[in-house]
Design a protein around this motif. Structure first.
Motif, mmCIF file in Angstrom:
data_model
loop_
_atom_site.group_PDB
_atom_site.id
_atom_site.type_symbol
_atom_site.label_atom_id
_atom_site.label_comp_id
_atom_site.label_asym_id
_atom_site.label_seq_id
_atom_site.Cartn_x
_atom_site.Cartn_y
_atom_site.Cartn_z
ATOM 1 N N THR A 100 14.876 12.236 5.474
ATOM 2 C CA THR A 100 15.963 12.830 6.233
ATOM 3 C C THR A 100 15.769 14.328 6.417
ATOM 4 N N ARG A 101 14.644 14.840 5.957
ATOM 5 C CA ARG A 101 14.327 16.264 6.156
ATOM 6 C C ARG A 101 13.078 16.363 7.031
ATOM 7 N N PRO A 102 12.911 17.479 7.721
ATOM 8 C CA PRO A 102 11.729 17.625 8.581
ATOM 9 C C PRO A 102 10.436 17.444 7.796
ATOM 10 N N CYS A 103 9.449 16.871 8.462
ATOM 11 C CA CYS A 103 8.157 16.617 7.835
ATOM 12 C C CYS A 103 7.194 17.747 8.164
ATOM 13 N N GLY A 104 6.386 18.096 7.192
ATOM 14 C CA GLY A 104 5.379 19.116 7.414
ATOM 15 C C GLY A 104 4.022 18.612 6.986
ATOM 16 N N ALA A 105 3.000 19.254 7.481
ATOM 17 C CA ALA A 105 1.651 18.806 7.192
ATOM 18 C C ALA A 105 1.354 18.800 5.701
ATOM 19 N N ALA A 106 1.884 19.780 4.983
ATOM 20 C CA ALA A 106 1.550 19.910 3.558
ATOM 21 C C ALA A 106 2.199 18.837 2.704
ATOM 22 N N THR A 107 3.304 18.274 3.168
ATOM 23 C CA THR A 107 4.051 17.338 2.317
ATOM 24 C C THR A 107 4.252 15.970 2.940
ATOM 25 N N ARG A 108 3.529 15.656 4.004
ATOM 26 C CA ARG A 108 3.796 14.382 4.666
ATOM 27 C C ARG A 108 3.507 13.198 3.754
ATOM 28 N N PHE A 109 2.599 13.351 2.786
ATOM 29 C CA PHE A 109 2.296 12.256 1.872
ATOM 30 C C PHE A 109 2.923 12.466 0.493
ATOM 31 N N ALA A 110 3.849 13.407 0.398
ATOM 32 C CA ALA A 110 4.493 13.693 -0.889
ATOM 33 C C ALA A 110 5.677 12.764 -1.077
ATOM 34 N N SER A 111 5.584 11.864 -2.035
ATOM 35 C CA SER A 111 6.640 10.864 -2.219
ATOM 36 C C SER A 111 7.981 11.508 -2.572
ATOM 37 N N TYR A 112 7.972 12.651 -3.258
ATOM 38 C CA TYR A 112 9.230 13.282 -3.668
ATOM 39 C C TYR A 112 10.030 13.813 -2.490
ATOM 40 N N GLU A 113 9.409 13.937 -1.328
ATOM 41 C CA GLU A 113 10.112 14.425 -0.140
ATOM 42 C C GLU A 113 10.846 13.298 0.591
ATOM 43 N N TYR A 114 10.615 12.055 0.204
ATOM 44 C CA TYR A 114 11.255 10.932 0.883
ATOM 45 C C TYR A 114 12.486 10.503 0.089
ATOM 46 N N ASP A 115 13.589 10.306 0.771
ATOM 47 C CA ASP A 115 14.834 10.021 0.066
ATOM 48 C C ASP A 115 15.440 8.675 0.388
ATOM 49 N N ARG A 116 14.731 7.834 1.089
ATOM 50 C CA ARG A 116 15.149 6.443 1.314
ATOM 51 C C ARG A 116 13.943 5.570 0.991
ATOM 52 N N TRP A 117 14.155 4.560 0.129
ATOM 53 C CA TRP A 117 13.051 3.723 -0.321
ATOM 54 C C TRP A 117 13.426 2.254 -0.295
ATOM 55 N N GLY A 118 12.416 1.429 -0.067
ATOM 56 C CA GLY A 118 12.599 0.001 -0.205
ATOM 57 C C GLY A 118 12.258 -0.429 -1.623
ATOM 58 N N GLN A 119 12.364 -1.723 -1.866
ATOM 59 C CA GLN A 119 12.144 -2.246 -3.216
ATOM 60 C C GLN A 119 10.680 -2.590 -3.467
ATOM 61 N N GLY A 120 9.868 -2.633 -2.404
ATOM 62 C CA GLY A 120 8.446 -2.894 -2.554
ATOM 63 C C GLY A 120 8.063 -4.334 -2.265
ATOM 64 N N THR A 121 6.826 -4.507 -1.826
ATOM 65 C CA THR A 121 6.269 -5.830 -1.604
ATOM 66 C C THR A 121 4.829 -5.820 -2.119
ATOM 67 N N GLN A 122 4.458 -6.857 -2.857
ATOM 68 C CA GLN A 122 3.163 -6.883 -3.523
ATOM 69 C C GLN A 122 2.059 -7.352 -2.583
ATOM 70 N N VAL A 123 0.949 -6.623 -2.606
ATOM 71 C CA VAL A 123 -0.254 -7.001 -1.872
ATOM 72 C C VAL A 123 -1.382 -7.163 -2.882
ATOM 73 N N THR A 124 -2.011 -8.330 -2.872
ATOM 74 C CA THR A 124 -3.111 -8.608 -3.788
ATOM 75 C C THR A 124 -4.322 -9.059 -2.982
ATOM 76 N N VAL A 125 -5.436 -8.357 -3.159
ATOM 77 C CA VAL A 125 -6.660 -8.675 -2.424
ATOM 78 C C VAL A 125 -7.724 -9.084 -3.436
ATOM 79 N N SER A 126 -8.229 -10.292 -3.287
ATOM 80 C CA SER A 126 -9.247 -10.792 -4.207
ATOM 81 C C SER A 126 -10.630 -10.685 -3.583
ATOM 82 N N SER A 127 -11.616 -10.516 -4.444
ATOM 83 C CA SER A 127 -12.987 -10.360 -3.943
ATOM 84 C C SER A 127 -13.679 -11.704 -3.781
#
Length: 127
Positions: A100-127
């Motif tokens: 909900t805040r403007p995004c900047g190049a320095a923090t676009r991948f910073a998880s602490y800057e994001y304030d809405r989150w989902g519960q997650g979905t598991q991805v498993t890749v086998s070799s």
């Protein structure tokens, strides 16, 4: 009301594909930027892909460039992550997030800057 709900995770073999979806309870276009993060056991949460809502610019971590594609459908209030050529190293819990805040190049991948989150979905890749 849960702000974001992910779906589409599962188990695939290396080289396979999955498409993750993230449904927002409100207008997804109201956020400055939206992203996908992942967290493997014993590792920190890391940003995978980000999309700027306004200009639809997209950004990816180096290890997924050319394999993952982030997109957004404002009419459906849904964020997507198309994952192709999956590798065992992609195994993790995947989360969608919105900011909900403007995004900047320095923090676009910073998880602490994001304030809405989902519960997650598991991805498993086998070799």
């Amino acid at each position: 009301q849960v702000p974001l709900v992910e779906s589409g995770g599962g188990s695939v073999q290396a080289g396979g594909s999955l498409r993750l979806s993230c449904a927002a309870s409100g207008y997804i276009g109201s956020y400055y930027c939206n992203g996908w993060f992942r967290q493997a056991p014993g590792k920190d949460r890391e940003g995978v892909a980000v999309i700027y809502t306004g200009g639809r610019s997209t950004y990816y971590r180096d290890s997924v460039k050319g394999r993952f594609t982030i997109s957004q459908d404002n009419a459906k209030n849904t964020l997507y992550l198309q994952m192709d050529s999956l590798k065992p190293d992609d195994t993790a819990m995947y989360y969608c997030a919105a900011r909900t805040r403007p995004c900047g190049a320095a923090t676009r991948f910073a998880s602490y800057e994001y304030d809405r989150w989902g519960q997650g979905t598991q991805v498993t890749v086998s070799s």
